[in-house]
Motif scaffolding. Structure first.
Motif: not given
Length: 561
Positions: A172-198
Protein backbone atom coordinates in the motif's frame (compact mmCIF):
# COMPACT_ATOMS: atom_id res chain seq x y z
CA UNK A 1 3.49 0.28 -14.03
CA UNK A 2 1.39 -2.50 -12.47
CA UNK A 3 -0.35 -5.07 -14.68
CA UNK A 4 -1.85 -8.51 -14.40
CA UNK A 5 0.29 -11.38 -15.70
CA UNK A 6 -2.86 -12.71 -17.33
CA UNK A 7 -2.46 -9.98 -19.96
CA UNK A 8 0.98 -11.17 -21.10
CA UNK A 9 0.69 -13.02 -24.44
CA UNK A 10 0.96 -16.77 -23.93
CA UNK A 11 4.31 -18.30 -24.81
CA UNK A 12 6.20 -15.02 -25.13
CA UNK A 13 9.53 -14.16 -23.52
CA UNK A 14 9.80 -10.90 -21.61
CA UNK A 15 13.23 -9.28 -21.39
CA UNK A 16 14.61 -7.27 -18.48
CA UNK A 17 17.88 -6.25 -16.95
CA UNK A 18 16.72 -7.42 -13.51
CA UNK A 19 13.84 -9.77 -12.74
CA UNK A 20 12.77 -9.89 -9.08
CA UNK A 21 10.57 -12.76 -7.89
CA UNK A 22 8.50 -11.57 -4.94
CA UNK A 23 7.14 -8.12 -4.04
CA UNK A 24 7.48 -7.92 -0.27
CA UNK A 25 9.93 -6.39 2.19
CA UNK A 26 12.86 -7.47 0.02
CA UNK A 27 11.47 -7.12 -3.51
CA UNK A 28 9.79 -3.71 -3.38
CA UNK A 29 12.72 -1.73 -1.88
CA UNK A 30 15.09 -3.56 -4.24
CA UNK A 31 13.02 -2.72 -7.34
CA UNK A 32 12.50 0.94 -6.44
CA UNK A 33 16.17 1.36 -5.44
CA UNK A 34 17.16 0.17 -8.93
CA UNK A 35 14.75 2.63 -10.55
CA UNK A 36 16.43 5.60 -12.20
CA UNK A 37 19.75 3.81 -12.63
CA UNK A 38 19.52 2.93 -16.30
CA UNK A 39 18.07 -0.54 -15.83
CA UNK A 40 14.77 -2.14 -16.80
CA UNK A 41 13.29 -3.93 -13.79
CA UNK A 42 10.57 -6.57 -13.83
CA UNK A 43 8.94 -7.33 -10.46
CA UNK A 44 6.83 -10.51 -10.23
CA UNK A 45 4.24 -11.00 -7.49
CA UNK A 46 2.28 -14.27 -7.22
CA UNK A 47 -0.74 -12.67 -5.54
CA UNK A 48 -3.27 -11.04 -7.83
CA UNK A 49 -4.40 -8.79 -4.99
CA UNK A 50 -3.84 -8.35 -1.26
CA UNK A 51 -4.72 -11.49 0.75
CA UNK A 52 -5.35 -13.44 -2.46
CA UNK A 53 -6.85 -16.76 -1.22
CA UNK A 54 -6.22 -18.68 -4.45
CA UNK A 55 -2.56 -17.71 -4.53
CA UNK A 56 -2.31 -18.26 -0.78
CA UNK A 57 -3.30 -21.91 -1.21
CA UNK A 58 -0.02 -22.50 -3.04
CA UNK A 59 1.83 -21.94 0.25
CA UNK A 60 0.27 -25.07 1.75
CA UNK A 61 2.60 -27.94 2.51
CA UNK A 62 3.64 -30.49 5.11
CA UNK A 63 5.14 -30.08 8.58
CA UNK A 64 7.11 -32.91 10.17
CA UNK A 65 5.90 -32.04 13.68
CA UNK A 66 2.84 -29.81 13.90
CA UNK A 67 3.60 -29.00 17.54
CA UNK A 68 6.89 -27.44 16.48
CA UNK A 69 5.91 -25.40 13.42
CA UNK A 70 2.82 -23.60 12.18
CA UNK A 71 1.10 -24.61 8.92
CA UNK A 72 3.02 -23.26 5.95
CA UNK A 73 0.24 -20.97 4.71
CA UNK A 74 0.25 -19.09 8.03
CA UNK A 75 2.41 -16.08 8.91
CA UNK A 76 3.02 -15.15 5.27
CA UNK A 77 0.86 -13.64 2.56
CA UNK A 78 0.84 -13.47 -1.20
CA UNK A 79 -0.10 -10.13 -2.74
CA UNK A 80 1.66 -6.83 -3.34
CA UNK A 81 3.56 -6.12 -0.13
CA UNK A 82 3.82 -9.79 0.81
CA UNK A 83 3.94 -10.50 4.53
CA UNK A 84 4.31 -6.81 5.42
CA UNK A 85 0.52 -6.87 5.19
CA UNK A 86 0.43 -8.72 8.52
CA UNK A 87 3.68 -7.93 10.37
CA UNK A 88 3.64 -6.21 13.74
CA UNK A 89 6.13 -3.51 12.76
CA UNK A 90 8.92 -4.40 15.21
CA UNK A 91 12.25 -3.05 13.88
CA UNK A 92 15.67 -3.92 15.28
CA UNK A 93 19.07 -4.19 13.60
CA UNK A 94 21.24 -7.21 14.14
CA UNK A 95 24.12 -6.67 16.56
CA UNK A 96 27.81 -6.52 15.60
CA UNK A 97 28.46 -9.83 17.39
CA UNK A 98 25.94 -11.56 15.12
CA UNK A 99 28.23 -11.05 12.13
CA UNK A 100 31.26 -12.59 13.85
CA UNK A 101 32.43 -16.16 13.55
CA UNK A 102 31.89 -17.36 17.12
CA UNK A 103 33.75 -20.49 18.18
CA UNK A 104 30.87 -21.58 20.43
CA UNK A 105 28.26 -21.22 17.65
CA UNK A 106 28.88 -23.76 14.87
CA UNK A 107 28.27 -22.42 11.34
CA UNK A 108 28.28 -18.80 12.55
CA UNK A 109 29.88 -15.82 10.82
CA UNK A 110 28.72 -13.63 7.96
CA UNK A 111 30.93 -12.82 4.96
CA UNK A 112 29.96 -9.16 5.40
CA UNK A 113 30.49 -6.91 8.41
CA UNK A 114 28.04 -5.05 10.59
CA UNK A 115 29.84 -1.81 9.71
CA UNK A 116 29.42 -2.55 6.01
CA UNK A 117 25.66 -2.95 6.44
CA UNK A 118 25.27 0.06 8.75
CA UNK A 119 24.54 2.70 6.04
CA UNK A 120 21.82 0.47 4.62
CA UNK A 121 20.27 -0.01 8.06
CA UNK A 122 19.74 3.74 8.29
CA UNK A 123 18.02 3.72 4.90
CA UNK A 124 16.00 0.65 5.86
CA UNK A 125 14.67 2.53 8.88
CA UNK A 126 13.26 5.17 6.53
CA UNK A 127 11.73 2.56 4.21
CA UNK A 128 10.10 0.92 7.23
CA UNK A 129 8.87 4.27 8.60
CA UNK A 130 10.53 3.64 11.95
CA UNK A 131 11.98 7.12 12.43
CA UNK A 132 15.61 7.90 13.16
CA UNK A 133 18.19 5.15 13.15
CA UNK A 134 18.66 5.37 16.91
CA UNK A 135 18.42 2.17 18.92
CA UNK A 136 19.93 3.32 22.22
CA UNK A 137 17.48 4.86 24.70
CA UNK A 138 20.12 7.30 25.90
CA UNK A 139 20.12 9.06 22.51
CA UNK A 140 16.69 8.13 21.13
CA UNK A 141 14.78 9.02 24.33
CA UNK A 142 16.97 11.76 25.87
CA UNK A 143 14.37 12.94 28.40
CA UNK A 144 13.34 9.49 29.63
CA UNK A 145 14.73 7.80 32.70
CA UNK A 146 16.31 4.33 32.91
CA UNK A 147 14.38 1.08 32.54
CA UNK A 148 14.87 0.35 36.26
CA UNK A 149 15.72 3.06 38.77
CA UNK A 150 19.01 2.20 40.46
CA UNK A 151 20.07 -0.51 38.01
CA UNK A 152 23.73 -0.23 36.99
CA UNK A 153 25.28 -3.30 35.36
CA UNK A 154 28.15 -4.05 33.04
CA UNK A 155 26.65 -7.46 32.32
CA UNK A 156 23.00 -6.76 31.51
CA UNK A 157 22.14 -3.92 29.13
CA UNK A 158 18.81 -2.11 29.44
CA UNK A 159 19.26 0.74 26.94
CA UNK A 160 18.60 -1.25 23.77
CA UNK A 161 15.38 -0.37 21.94
CA UNK A 162 12.88 -1.81 19.57
CA UNK A 163 11.34 0.80 17.25
CA UNK A 164 7.96 0.22 15.65
CA UNK A 165 6.81 0.85 12.13
CA UNK A 166 3.20 2.02 11.51
CA UNK A 167 3.27 -1.00 10.72
CA UNK A 168 3.94 -0.17 7.08
CA UNK A 169 2.31 -2.34 4.45
CA UNK A 170 4.90 -2.00 1.69
CA UNK A 171 2.32 -2.83 -0.99
CA UNK A 172 0.00 0.00 0.00
CA UNK A 173 2.73 2.47 0.97
CA UNK A 174 4.81 2.13 -2.21
CA UNK A 175 2.13 1.19 -4.72
CA UNK A 176 1.99 4.66 -6.27
CA UNK A 177 5.76 4.76 -6.72
CA UNK A 178 5.61 1.41 -8.48
CA UNK A 179 2.79 2.66 -10.70
CA UNK A 180 4.65 5.75 -11.89
CA UNK A 181 8.18 4.32 -12.18
CA UNK A 182 8.86 4.27 -15.93
CA UNK A 183 11.58 1.61 -15.63
CA UNK A 184 9.80 -0.79 -13.24
CA UNK A 185 7.10 -3.14 -14.50
CA UNK A 186 5.11 -5.08 -11.91
CA UNK A 187 3.18 -8.19 -12.89
CA UNK A 188 0.69 -9.51 -10.35
CA UNK A 189 -0.61 -13.07 -10.38
CA UNK A 190 2.81 -14.15 -11.73
CA UNK A 191 4.06 -17.37 -10.15
CA UNK A 192 7.72 -18.20 -10.82
CA UNK A 193 7.69 -21.97 -11.32
CA UNK A 194 11.16 -22.94 -12.55
CA UNK A 195 14.63 -21.53 -13.20
CA UNK A 196 15.92 -22.73 -16.58
CA UNK A 197 19.71 -22.94 -16.66
CA UNK A 198 21.87 -23.07 -19.75
CA UNK A 199 23.27 -26.51 -20.47
CA UNK A 200 26.52 -26.06 -18.54
CA UNK A 201 24.37 -24.83 -15.64
CA UNK A 202 26.33 -21.65 -15.04
CA UNK A 203 23.60 -19.08 -15.71
CA UNK A 204 19.82 -18.68 -15.76
CA UNK A 205 18.68 -18.40 -19.36
CA UNK A 206 14.98 -18.08 -18.51
CA UNK A 207 12.47 -18.10 -15.67
CA UNK A 208 9.20 -19.97 -16.23
CA UNK A 209 6.14 -17.99 -15.09
CA UNK A 210 2.54 -19.20 -14.79
CA UNK A 211 -0.81 -17.73 -13.79
CA UNK A 212 -3.66 -19.55 -12.09
CA UNK A 213 -5.88 -19.19 -15.18
CA UNK A 214 -3.42 -21.19 -17.31
CA UNK A 215 -1.26 -18.53 -18.94
CA UNK A 216 2.45 -19.36 -19.22
CA UNK A 217 5.41 -17.34 -20.43
CA UNK A 218 9.10 -16.85 -19.73
CA UNK A 219 11.39 -14.07 -18.56
CA UNK A 220 14.97 -13.64 -19.77
CA UNK A 221 17.00 -11.30 -17.56
CA UNK A 222 20.61 -10.35 -17.06
CA UNK A 223 20.08 -10.89 -13.33
CA UNK A 224 17.34 -12.85 -11.53
CA UNK A 225 16.70 -12.16 -7.84
CA UNK A 226 14.69 -14.52 -5.65
CA UNK A 227 12.88 -12.44 -3.02
CA UNK A 228 10.04 -14.76 -2.11
CA UNK A 229 10.93 -15.39 1.54
CA UNK A 230 12.89 -18.06 3.38
CA UNK A 231 10.57 -20.91 2.40
CA UNK A 232 9.57 -20.13 -1.19
CA UNK A 233 13.12 -19.26 -2.23
CA UNK A 234 14.27 -22.74 -1.25
CA UNK A 235 11.21 -24.26 -2.90
CA UNK A 236 11.92 -22.62 -6.27
CA UNK A 237 15.62 -23.56 -6.16
CA UNK A 238 14.83 -27.20 -5.33
CA UNK A 239 12.03 -27.49 -7.89
CA UNK A 240 14.33 -26.28 -10.67
CA UNK A 241 16.10 -29.59 -11.28
CA UNK A 242 16.10 -30.27 -15.01
CA UNK A 243 19.78 -29.34 -15.51
CA UNK A 244 20.98 -29.29 -11.88
CA UNK A 245 19.36 -32.53 -10.78
CA UNK A 246 19.56 -31.74 -7.03
CA UNK A 247 18.20 -28.24 -7.57
CA UNK A 248 19.81 -24.94 -8.50
CA UNK A 249 22.65 -23.95 -6.17
CA UNK A 250 22.35 -27.27 -4.36
CA UNK A 251 25.51 -29.05 -5.50
CA UNK A 252 26.48 -29.65 -1.87
CA UNK A 253 22.99 -30.33 -0.48
CA UNK A 254 22.81 -27.01 1.40
CA UNK A 255 19.63 -25.46 -0.06
CA UNK A 256 16.87 -25.78 2.52
CA UNK A 257 19.22 -26.73 5.36
CA UNK A 258 20.16 -24.63 8.42
CA UNK A 259 16.54 -23.47 8.67
CA UNK A 260 16.11 -21.17 11.67
CA UNK A 261 13.34 -19.23 13.38
CA UNK A 262 13.64 -17.95 16.98
CA UNK A 263 13.48 -19.56 20.40
CA UNK A 264 10.74 -17.68 22.28
CA UNK A 265 8.39 -17.85 25.23
CA UNK A 266 7.24 -16.24 28.47
CA UNK A 267 9.35 -17.48 31.37
CA UNK A 268 9.37 -17.07 35.14
CA UNK A 269 8.32 -14.27 37.47
CA UNK A 270 10.05 -10.95 38.10
CA UNK A 271 9.09 -8.93 41.18
CA UNK A 272 10.48 -5.38 41.11
CA UNK A 273 11.09 -3.83 44.50
CA UNK A 274 9.58 -0.47 45.44
CA UNK A 275 6.83 1.61 43.83
CA UNK A 276 5.48 0.98 40.33
CA UNK A 277 7.12 4.23 39.19
CA UNK A 278 10.49 2.53 39.54
CA UNK A 279 10.16 0.54 36.30
CA UNK A 280 9.36 1.57 32.71
CA UNK A 281 7.89 -1.47 31.04
CA UNK A 282 5.61 -0.12 28.33
CA UNK A 283 5.96 1.80 25.10
CA UNK A 284 7.66 5.16 25.07
CA UNK A 285 7.32 7.71 22.26
CA UNK A 286 10.42 9.20 20.66
CA UNK A 287 10.57 12.94 19.81
CA UNK A 288 9.54 12.15 16.21
CA UNK A 289 6.51 10.15 17.36
CA UNK A 290 7.79 6.57 17.07
CA UNK A 291 6.73 3.93 19.58
CA UNK A 292 9.80 2.41 21.25
CA UNK A 293 10.30 -0.32 23.82
CA UNK A 294 13.28 -1.36 25.92
CA UNK A 295 14.74 -4.84 26.33
CA UNK A 296 17.15 -6.66 28.60
CA UNK A 297 20.21 -8.03 26.80
CA UNK A 298 23.58 -9.49 27.75
CA UNK A 299 26.61 -7.36 26.94
CA UNK A 300 28.58 -8.80 23.96
CA UNK A 301 31.74 -9.26 26.07
CA UNK A 302 29.69 -11.37 28.49
CA UNK A 303 28.18 -13.34 25.60
CA UNK A 304 31.71 -14.28 24.60
CA UNK A 305 32.75 -15.04 28.18
CA UNK A 306 29.76 -17.30 28.86
CA UNK A 307 29.47 -18.72 25.30
CA UNK A 308 25.91 -17.46 24.83
CA UNK A 309 23.68 -17.28 21.82
CA UNK A 310 22.25 -13.78 21.38
CA UNK A 311 18.93 -13.18 23.15
CA UNK A 312 16.73 -10.40 24.55
CA UNK A 313 14.01 -10.32 27.20
CA UNK A 314 11.04 -7.96 27.44
CA UNK A 315 8.93 -7.29 30.51
CA UNK A 316 5.60 -8.99 29.99
CA UNK A 317 2.43 -9.59 31.97
CA UNK A 318 1.80 -12.98 33.64
CA UNK A 319 0.59 -16.01 31.72
CA UNK A 320 -2.54 -14.83 29.92
CA UNK A 321 -4.41 -18.13 29.87
CA UNK A 322 -4.23 -18.53 33.65
CA UNK A 323 -7.19 -16.64 35.22
CA UNK A 324 -5.21 -16.30 38.46
CA UNK A 325 -3.93 -12.94 37.16
CA UNK A 326 -7.41 -11.52 37.95
CA UNK A 327 -7.13 -9.04 35.11
CA UNK A 328 -10.31 -8.34 33.15
CA UNK A 329 -8.46 -7.21 30.00
CA UNK A 330 -6.31 -10.33 29.81
CA UNK A 331 -9.32 -12.57 30.43
CA UNK A 332 -11.25 -10.66 27.77
CA UNK A 333 -8.50 -11.38 25.25
CA UNK A 334 -8.58 -15.07 26.09
CA UNK A 335 -12.36 -15.21 25.70
CA UNK A 336 -12.15 -13.34 22.37
CA UNK A 337 -9.27 -15.38 20.99
CA UNK A 338 -11.37 -16.91 18.21
CA UNK A 339 -11.88 -13.43 16.75
CA UNK A 340 -8.18 -12.53 16.80
CA UNK A 341 -5.93 -13.33 13.82
CA UNK A 342 -4.09 -16.65 13.90
CA UNK A 343 -0.72 -14.94 14.09
CA UNK A 344 -1.52 -13.26 17.40
CA UNK A 345 -4.33 -15.44 18.72
CA UNK A 346 -2.12 -18.53 18.76
CA UNK A 347 -0.48 -17.46 22.02
CA UNK A 348 -3.86 -16.93 23.66
CA UNK A 349 -4.56 -20.64 23.30
CA UNK A 350 -3.30 -22.98 25.98
CA UNK A 351 -1.99 -26.45 25.25
CA UNK A 352 -5.14 -27.91 26.88
CA UNK A 353 -8.76 -27.03 26.00
CA UNK A 354 -10.38 -24.55 28.39
CA UNK A 355 -12.58 -26.30 30.95
CA UNK A 356 -15.79 -24.86 32.41
CA UNK A 357 -14.17 -23.70 35.64
CA UNK A 358 -11.40 -21.80 33.83
CA UNK A 359 -13.94 -20.23 31.49
CA UNK A 360 -16.04 -19.09 34.44
CA UNK A 361 -13.04 -17.57 36.20
CA UNK A 362 -12.13 -15.60 33.07
CA UNK A 363 -15.72 -14.33 32.80
CA UNK A 364 -15.62 -13.33 36.47
CA UNK A 365 -12.37 -11.40 35.91
CA UNK A 366 -14.04 -9.38 33.16
CA UNK A 367 -17.11 -8.70 35.31
CA UNK A 368 -15.06 -7.65 38.33
CA UNK A 369 -12.78 -5.30 36.34
CA UNK A 370 -15.17 -3.15 34.25
CA UNK A 371 -13.36 0.20 34.55
CA UNK A 372 -9.98 -1.05 33.36
CA UNK A 373 -11.64 -3.11 30.64
CA UNK A 374 -13.58 -0.07 29.39
CA UNK A 375 -10.44 2.10 29.50
CA UNK A 376 -8.48 -0.51 27.57
CA UNK A 377 -11.16 -0.79 24.88
CA UNK A 378 -11.27 2.99 24.49
CA UNK A 379 -7.48 3.20 24.24
CA UNK A 380 -7.36 0.32 21.73
CA UNK A 381 -10.02 1.95 19.54
CA UNK A 382 -8.27 5.34 19.50
CA UNK A 383 -4.63 4.29 19.44
CA UNK A 384 -4.83 1.04 17.49
CA UNK A 385 -7.97 0.56 15.41
CA UNK A 386 -8.39 4.15 14.17
CA UNK A 387 -4.78 5.37 14.33
CA UNK A 388 -2.52 5.53 11.27
CA UNK A 389 0.52 4.77 13.43
CA UNK A 390 -0.82 1.99 15.60
CA UNK A 391 -0.09 1.24 19.24
CA UNK A 392 2.03 -1.92 18.82
CA UNK A 393 0.51 -4.39 21.28
CA UNK A 394 -1.35 -4.90 24.52
CA UNK A 395 0.36 -3.14 27.44
CA UNK A 396 -1.51 -2.92 30.74
CA UNK A 397 -1.26 -0.59 33.69
CA UNK A 398 1.39 -1.79 36.11
CA UNK A 399 -0.26 -2.33 39.50
CA UNK A 400 1.94 -4.86 41.24
CA UNK A 401 5.44 -4.71 39.73
CA UNK A 402 5.09 -8.40 38.85
CA UNK A 403 6.12 -9.50 35.35
CA UNK A 404 7.17 -12.48 33.32
CA UNK A 405 10.10 -12.23 30.92
CA UNK A 406 9.26 -12.61 27.23
CA UNK A 407 12.39 -14.18 25.76
CA UNK A 408 13.38 -14.06 22.10
CA UNK A 409 16.64 -15.82 21.31
CA UNK A 410 18.90 -16.94 18.53
CA UNK A 411 19.09 -20.60 17.70
CA UNK A 412 22.14 -22.52 16.59
CA UNK A 413 22.14 -23.24 12.82
CA UNK A 414 21.58 -26.98 12.34
CA UNK A 415 22.03 -28.85 9.07
CA UNK A 416 19.29 -31.24 10.23
CA UNK A 417 16.76 -28.39 10.51
CA UNK A 418 15.54 -28.09 6.96
CA UNK A 419 12.88 -27.60 4.34
CA UNK A 420 12.65 -30.07 1.49
CA UNK A 421 10.31 -31.03 -1.32
CA UNK A 422 7.25 -33.15 -0.51
CA UNK A 423 5.62 -35.58 -2.92
CA UNK A 424 2.44 -33.56 -3.40
CA UNK A 425 2.16 -30.88 -6.08
CA UNK A 426 0.17 -27.68 -6.39
CA UNK A 427 -2.05 -27.00 -9.41
CA UNK A 428 0.85 -25.35 -11.27
CA UNK A 429 2.87 -28.55 -11.03
CA UNK A 430 5.38 -27.42 -8.38
CA UNK A 431 6.16 -29.85 -5.59
CA UNK A 432 5.07 -28.56 -2.22
CA UNK A 433 7.34 -28.13 0.77
CA UNK A 434 7.87 -30.29 3.81
CA UNK A 435 9.33 -28.48 6.84
CA UNK A 436 11.30 -30.23 9.56
CA UNK A 437 12.28 -27.42 11.95
CA UNK A 438 14.56 -28.44 14.80
CA UNK A 439 16.29 -26.90 17.76
CA UNK A 440 18.93 -28.32 20.10
CA UNK A 441 19.66 -28.40 23.82
CA UNK A 442 22.39 -25.79 23.35
CA UNK A 443 19.62 -23.30 22.48
CA UNK A 444 17.76 -24.01 25.72
CA UNK A 445 20.89 -24.04 27.86
CA UNK A 446 21.99 -20.70 26.44
CA UNK A 447 18.65 -19.14 27.41
CA UNK A 448 19.03 -20.61 30.91
CA UNK A 449 22.48 -19.05 31.35
CA UNK A 450 21.13 -15.73 30.03
CA UNK A 451 18.27 -15.74 32.53
CA UNK A 452 20.64 -16.66 35.35
CA UNK A 453 22.81 -13.63 34.57
CA UNK A 454 19.76 -11.36 34.47
CA UNK A 455 18.49 -12.75 37.80
CA UNK A 456 21.86 -12.31 39.46
CA UNK A 457 22.25 -8.68 38.34
CA UNK A 458 18.71 -7.72 39.36
CA UNK A 459 19.35 -9.20 42.80
CA UNK A 460 22.84 -7.68 43.15
CA UNK A 461 21.58 -4.16 42.42
CA UNK A 462 18.54 -4.54 44.69
CA UNK A 463 16.13 -3.89 41.81
CA UNK A 464 14.13 -7.07 42.21
CA UNK A 465 13.91 -10.84 42.27
CA UNK A 466 13.59 -13.01 39.17
CA UNK A 467 12.86 -16.74 39.42
CA UNK A 468 12.04 -19.43 36.89
CA UNK A 469 11.80 -23.21 36.95
CA UNK A 470 14.80 -24.73 35.12
CA UNK A 471 13.01 -28.05 34.82
CA UNK A 472 10.15 -26.46 32.81
CA UNK A 473 12.23 -23.98 30.79
CA UNK A 474 12.25 -26.07 27.63
CA UNK A 475 8.48 -26.54 27.87
CA UNK A 476 7.97 -22.80 28.38
CA UNK A 477 10.10 -21.94 25.35
CA UNK A 478 8.72 -24.66 23.08
CA UNK A 479 5.06 -24.35 24.09
CA UNK A 480 4.20 -22.95 20.65
CA UNK A 481 7.18 -24.26 18.70
CA UNK A 482 9.10 -22.12 16.22
CA UNK A 483 8.39 -18.43 16.63
CA UNK A 484 6.10 -16.92 14.02
CA UNK A 485 7.07 -16.03 10.49
CA UNK A 486 10.83 -15.69 10.93
CA UNK A 487 11.98 -18.03 8.15
CA UNK A 488 15.77 -17.79 8.07
CA UNK A 489 18.83 -19.44 6.56
CA UNK A 490 17.61 -21.78 3.81
CA UNK A 491 19.94 -20.28 1.17
CA UNK A 492 22.61 -19.01 3.53
CA UNK A 493 25.42 -16.61 2.76
CA UNK A 494 29.08 -17.62 3.05
CA UNK A 495 32.46 -17.92 1.40
CA UNK A 496 32.53 -21.72 1.10
CA UNK A 497 30.10 -23.31 -1.40
CA UNK A 498 30.23 -26.54 0.62
CA UNK A 499 28.26 -24.97 3.50
CA UNK A 500 26.56 -21.96 1.90
CA UNK A 501 24.44 -21.13 -1.15
CA UNK A 502 25.23 -17.48 -1.92
CA UNK A 503 28.32 -15.29 -1.61
CA UNK A 504 28.83 -11.92 0.10
CA UNK A 505 26.93 -10.19 -2.72
CA UNK A 506 24.00 -12.61 -2.35
CA UNK A 507 24.87 -14.29 -5.67
CA UNK A 508 24.38 -18.04 -5.90
CA UNK A 509 27.90 -19.49 -5.93
CA UNK A 510 27.47 -21.65 -9.01
CA UNK A 511 25.18 -19.40 -11.11
CA UNK A 512 26.60 -16.10 -12.32
CA UNK A 513 23.31 -14.20 -12.73
CA UNK A 514 21.15 -15.56 -9.88
CA UNK A 515 20.78 -13.78 -6.54
CA UNK A 516 18.84 -14.23 -3.28
CA UNK A 517 17.31 -11.31 -1.34
CA UNK A 518 15.78 -11.69 2.09
CA UNK A 519 16.17 -13.77 5.23
CA UNK A 520 16.89 -16.98 3.29
CA UNK A 521 20.43 -15.61 2.90
CA UNK A 522 21.02 -14.93 6.62
CA UNK A 523 23.64 -17.33 8.08
CA UNK A 524 22.39 -16.82 11.66
CA UNK A 525 19.17 -15.55 13.22
CA UNK A 526 20.33 -13.11 15.94
CA UNK A 527 17.86 -11.99 18.63
CA UNK A 528 16.04 -9.62 16.28
CA UNK A 529 13.00 -9.82 14.06
CA UNK A 530 14.38 -10.10 10.51
CA UNK A 531 12.43 -7.41 8.60
CA UNK A 532 14.81 -4.46 9.07
CA UNK A 533 17.80 -6.59 8.05
CA UNK A 534 15.85 -7.95 5.06
CA UNK A 535 15.31 -4.39 3.81
CA UNK A 536 18.91 -3.33 4.55
CA UNK A 537 20.42 -6.32 2.75
CA UNK A 538 18.12 -5.72 -0.25
CA UNK A 539 19.21 -2.08 -0.49
CA UNK A 540 22.83 -3.25 -0.43
CA UNK A 541 22.07 -5.75 -3.19
CA UNK A 542 20.52 -2.97 -5.29
CA UNK A 543 23.81 -1.06 -5.19
CA UNK A 544 25.76 -4.20 -6.12
CA UNK A 545 23.49 -4.96 -9.08
CA UNK A 546 23.57 -1.37 -10.33
CA UNK A 547 27.38 -1.37 -10.23
CA UNK A 548 27.60 -4.74 -11.96
CA UNK A 549 25.01 -4.25 -14.69
CA UNK A 550 25.08 -0.58 -15.64
CA UNK A 551 28.64 -0.38 -17.05
CA UNK A 552 27.98 -3.38 -19.32
CA UNK A 553 24.78 -1.72 -20.55
CA UNK A 554 26.65 1.48 -21.40
CA UNK A 555 29.29 -0.49 -23.31
CA UNK A 556 26.64 -2.31 -25.32
CA UNK A 557 24.95 0.96 -26.25
CA UNK A 558 28.26 2.30 -27.57
CA UNK A 559 28.72 -0.76 -29.79
CA UNK A 560 25.28 -0.45 -31.39
CA UNK A 561 25.22 3.38 -31.63
Amino acid sequence: MIESARQVPRGTTLNADVCIVGAGAAGIPLALSLSGRGLNVLLLEAGERANDPKAQAHYEGEVADERMHSPLHRYRLRGLGGSTSLWGGRCMPYDPIDFEERSWVPHSGWPISHDGLQPYYARANAWSEAGRYAYDARTALPLAGPMFDGFDSGIVRTNGLERFSCPTDFGKRYRKRLEVAHDVRVLTGAHGTALRLDQPGGSVKALDVATLDGNRFQVAARAVVLAGGGLETARLLLNSNDVATQGVGNEHDVVGRYYQCHIAGNVGTLVVNGPVSRVRHGYEVSPEGIYCRRRLAIDPAQQRKHALLNAVARLHFPKITDPAHRNGVLSGLVLARSFISYEYGKRLRDTQPMDAETFSRHVMNVMMDPLDTAAFLSHWLRKRTLAQRKFPSVILRNRTNRFSLEVQGEQQPLASSRVMLADGRDELGMRRLRVDWRYCQADIQSVARTLDLIAAELARTGVGRYEYQPETLEEDLMRYGAYGGHHIGTARMGTNPKNSVVDADCKVHSVRNLYVAGSAAFPTSSQANPTLTIVALSLRLADRLAQKLEPRRAAAEEVFA
